[in-house]
Design a protein around this motif. Structure first.
Motif, PDB file in Angstrom:
ATOM      1  N   SER A   2       0.837  -1.193   0.000  1.00 42.58           N
ATOM      2  CA  SER A   2       0.000   0.000   0.000  1.00 42.58           C
ATOM      3  C   SER A   2       0.877   1.249   0.000  1.00 42.58           C
ATOM      4  CB  SER A   2      -0.920   0.018   1.212  1.00 42.58           C
ATOM      5  OG  SER A   2      -0.157   0.101   2.400  1.00 42.58           O
ATOM      6  N   ASN A  21      -2.770  -2.150  -3.397  1.00 42.40           N
ATOM      7  CA  ASN A  21      -2.055  -2.627  -4.584  1.00 42.40           C
ATOM      8  C   ASN A  21      -2.889  -2.649  -5.854  1.00 42.40           C
ATOM      9  OD1 ASN A  21      -3.615  -4.728  -3.653  1.00 42.40           O
ATOM     10  ND2 ASN A  21      -2.117  -6.295  -4.092  1.00 42.40           N
ATOM     11  N   ALA A  37       1.255  -1.281  -7.905  1.00 37.37           N
ATOM     12  CA  ALA A  37       2.101  -2.447  -8.164  1.00 37.37           C
ATOM     13  C   ALA A  37       3.378  -2.062  -8.912  1.00 37.37           C
ATOM     14  CB  ALA A  37       1.324  -3.497  -8.938  1.00 37.37           C
TER      15      ALA A  37
END
Length: 50
Positions: A2, A21, A37
Motif C-alpha cells: 500500500s 495494490n 504495483a
C-alpha cells in the motif's frame, strides 16, 4: 502492499488517502500517475516469497 498519501485540503489540514495494490496513485503536483504495483515492481518485501 500500500501507499499512504497525505494531501493538504482547503482548510489547511493534512488528509490521509490510502491506496492499495489494486489502485492507481495520482500525484497532481508533480504530474505523476502510476499503478501501486508498478511502484513496488523490483522491491523485495519482507514476508513475501515472490
Amino acid at each position: 502492499m500500500s501507499v499512504d498519501v497525505f494531501r493538504r485540503n482547503q482548510a489547511d489540514q493534512w488528509v490521509l488517502t490510502p491506496y492499495t495494490n489494486s489502485a492507481e496513485i495520482h500525484l497532481a503536483s508533480v504530474n505523476f500517475q502510476s499503478p501501486i504495483a508498478t511502484l513496488y515492481e523490483d522491491v523485495a518485501l519482507m514476508g513475501n516469497s515472490d
